[in-house]
Design an enzyme around this catalytic site. Structure first.
Site, PDB file in Angstrom:
ATOM      1  N   ARG A 154       0.792  -1.224   0.000  1.00  0.00           N
ATOM      2  CA  ARG A 154       0.000   0.000   0.000  1.00  0.00           C
ATOM      3  C   ARG A 154       0.826   1.277   0.000  1.00  0.00           C
ATOM      4  O   ARG A 154       0.565   2.203  -0.776  1.00  0.00           O
ATOM      5  CB  ARG A 154      -0.903   0.088   1.259  1.00  0.00           C
ATOM      6  CG  ARG A 154      -2.195  -0.599   1.153  1.00  0.00           C
ATOM      7  CD  ARG A 154      -2.535  -1.156   2.515  1.00  0.00           C
ATOM      8  NE  ARG A 154      -1.540  -2.151   2.846  1.00  0.00           N
ATOM      9  CZ  ARG A 154      -1.606  -3.408   2.421  1.00  0.00           C
ATOM     10  NH1 ARG A 154      -2.628  -3.806   1.750  1.00  0.00           N
ATOM     11  NH2 ARG A 154      -0.641  -4.271   2.701  1.00  0.00           N
ATOM     12  N   THR A 155       1.795   1.351   0.900  1.00  0.00           N
ATOM     13  CA  THR A 155       2.495   2.625   1.067  1.00  0.00           C
ATOM     14  C   THR A 155       3.248   2.980  -0.210  1.00  0.00           C
ATOM     15  O   THR A 155       3.152   4.100  -0.720  1.00  0.00           O
ATOM     16  CB  THR A 155       3.455   2.552   2.271  1.00  0.00           C
ATOM     17  OG1 THR A 155       2.730   2.039   3.386  1.00  0.00           O
ATOM     18  CG2 THR A 155       4.009   3.916   2.619  1.00  0.00           C
ATOM     19  N   LYS A 184      25.941  -4.311  -2.047  1.00  0.00           N
ATOM     20  CA  LYS A 184      27.406  -4.400  -2.182  1.00  0.00           C
ATOM     21  C   LYS A 184      28.095  -3.698  -1.019  1.00  0.00           C
ATOM     22  O   LYS A 184      29.316  -3.572  -1.011  1.00  0.00           O
ATOM     23  CB  LYS A 184      27.849  -3.730  -3.493  1.00  0.00           C
ATOM     24  CG  LYS A 184      27.243  -4.287  -4.750  1.00  0.00           C
ATOM     25  CD  LYS A 184      27.750  -3.454  -5.946  1.00  0.00           C
ATOM     26  CE  LYS A 184      26.808  -3.547  -7.114  1.00  0.00           C
ATOM     27  NZ  LYS A 184      27.036  -2.454  -8.072  1.00  0.00           N
ATOM     28  N   ARG A 240      11.231   3.851   3.206  1.00  0.00           N
ATOM     29  CA  ARG A 240      10.926   2.905   4.294  1.00  0.00           C
ATOM     30  C   ARG A 240      12.208   2.158   4.613  1.00  0.00           C
ATOM     31  O   ARG A 240      12.903   1.693   3.715  1.00  0.00           O
ATOM     32  CB  ARG A 240       9.833   1.919   3.879  1.00  0.00           C
ATOM     33  CG  ARG A 240       9.655   0.794   4.903  1.00  0.00           C
ATOM     34  CD  ARG A 240       8.449  -0.057   4.625  1.00  0.00           C
ATOM     35  NE  ARG A 240       7.225   0.670   4.901  1.00  0.00           N
ATOM     36  CZ  ARG A 240       6.015   0.123   4.821  1.00  0.00           C
ATOM     37  NH1 ARG A 240       5.881  -1.150   4.487  1.00  0.00           N
ATOM     38  NH2 ARG A 240       4.940   0.834   5.093  1.00  0.00           N
ATOM     39  N   HIS A 266       5.186   5.668  11.577  1.00  0.00           N
ATOM     40  CA  HIS A 266       4.666   5.571  10.204  1.00  0.00           C
ATOM     41  C   HIS A 266       3.731   6.774  10.036  1.00  0.00           C
ATOM     42  O   HIS A 266       2.509   6.649   9.995  1.00  0.00           O
ATOM     43  CB  HIS A 266       3.911   4.250  10.060  1.00  0.00           C
ATOM     44  CG  HIS A 266       3.629   3.836   8.646  1.00  0.00           C
ATOM     45  ND1 HIS A 266       3.797   4.671   7.556  1.00  0.00           N
ATOM     46  CD2 HIS A 266       3.178   2.652   8.144  1.00  0.00           C
ATOM     47  CE1 HIS A 266       3.463   4.016   6.455  1.00  0.00           C
ATOM     48  NE2 HIS A 266       3.088   2.793   6.785  1.00  0.00           N
TER      49      HIS A 266
HETATM   50  N1   CP Z   1      -0.076  -0.017   5.903  1.00  0.00           N
HETATM   51  C1   CP Z   1       1.107  -0.296   5.302  1.00  0.00           C
HETATM   52  O1   CP Z   1       2.140   0.287   5.634  1.00  0.00           O
HETATM   53  O2   CP Z   1       1.036  -1.250   4.347  1.00  0.00           O
HETATM   54  P1   CP Z   1       2.260  -1.734   3.457  1.00  0.00           P
HETATM   55  O3   CP Z   1       3.246  -2.392   4.402  1.00  0.00           O
HETATM   56  O4   CP Z   1       1.701  -2.674   2.446  1.00  0.00           O
HETATM   57  O5   CP Z   1       2.883  -0.515   2.845  1.00  0.00           O
END
Ligand code: CP
Length: 325
Positions: A65-66, A94, A115, A143
């Protein structure tokens, strides 16, 4: 935790660009502003606000999603997208450092969405990068963009953010979305109910945060139709297998709390079930068809909120957006 980036040599520090790293840095007014801006994009998601800009999505951890909602947001705003979803296919495999990766990508892009599995990685990146960094999740820490879409969804379903009973269920230890949500809700007089197995209880720093900010909370380990009957929001979370060092412990706790449709008999009419997703089995699929399930709509809201955030970090205002509508 496999390390951290909390100690940054002075020579690497720089004047911060307009990054989004930690939800606690957003004022109440700023939260409200981003909610309003996301509403503009819900009305019209196809506005060329980022034409000729390049957005880099650097995902050192898996995501559906993110990453895809950020990339969709960028595309719908007219930007181009570069990046990776598997760090094994990059020079970090590497031995290239995070610093060097960030400095290189800053040569190519206007915004970095990142991320990373290490807590503090986004803060580190924001302190060294000459372009804005958007934290798309750093370890078990934060998050913030998920929290903003959660707030948008709570407002959309309840018509307000104030004075709500919010039940956080499942992995409260490793679930970064619940940590960020607590911090953002401090402006809105919530009552939180923390429901988890003992092994996955809310970490003490977040309990302390509640105490310091006069946030009401109840700690519970009961998860029944009766125990959730006062909820306005039932926020389910996945047990985060990838954060366990002992998989035997994961096996022991993974099915502690599973929501079934027959547990929804005593719910308030306005109650909505949220989940940051992905789910494993903590929400049975028979819940999906109930009027309380709202997690797929919640994920859709991620697109609009991430459009607002991408614009905001490069200085595009709500007035700029309105002028293009
Ligand atoms: N909610 C969320 O962070 O989903 P993903 O890990 O799929 O990005």
């Amino acid at each position: 935790m496999r390390g951290d980036f909390t100690t940054i040599p002075f020579k690497l520090r720089k004047t911060m660009t307009k990054s989004l790293v930690n939800i606690a840095e957003l004022s109440k007014e700023k939260i409200q502003y981003l909610l309003d801006m996301a509403q503009l994009f819900e009305k019209d998601p196809n506005l060329p606000m980022l034409k000729n800009q390049v957005v880099a999505t650097l995902f050192f951890e898996p995501s559906t999603r993110t990453r895809l909602s950020f990339e969709t947001a960028a595309n719908r705003l007219g930007a181009r997208v570069i990046g990776f979803s598997d760090p094994k296919a990059t020079s970090s495999s590497k031995g290239e450092s995070l610093k060097d990766t960030i400095m290189m990508v800053s040569n190519y892009a206007d915004i970095i969405v990142m991320r990373h599995y290490l807590e503090g990685a986004a803060r580190y990146a924001a302190e060294i990068a000459p372009i804005p960094i958007v934290n798309a999740g750093d370890g078990a820490n934060q998050h913030p963009t998920q929290t903003m879409l959660d707030l948008y969804t709570i407002y959309q379903t309840q018509g307000r953010l104030n004075d709500l009973d919010i039940y956080l269920v499942g992995d409260l230890k490793y679930g970064r979305t619940v940590h960020s949500l607590i911090m953002a809700m401090r402006f809105f007089n919530p009552t939180f109910h923390f429901i988890s197995p003992e092994e996955l209880k809310m970490p003490q720093p977040y309990i302390d945060f509640c105490d310091e900010n006069h946030i009401n909370y109840v700690i519970d380990d009961e998860f029944t139709a009766q125990s959730i009957s006062h909820a306005d929001i039932l926020y389910m979370t996945r047990v985060q297998r990838e954060r366990f060092t002992d998989l035997v412990e994961y096996e022991r706790v993974k099915n502690s709390f599973i929501l079934h449709a027959d547990m929804l008999t005593h719910c308030k009419d306005n109650m909505k079930i949220l989940h940051p997703l992905p789910r494993v089995n903590e929400i049975a699929t028979d819940v999906d068809d109930t009027k309380y399930a709202y997690y797929f709509e919640q994920a859709k809201n991620g697109l609009f909120m991430r459009q607002a955030i991408l614009c905001d970090v490069v200085g595009i205002t709500a007035e700029d957006v309105k002028s293009k509508m």
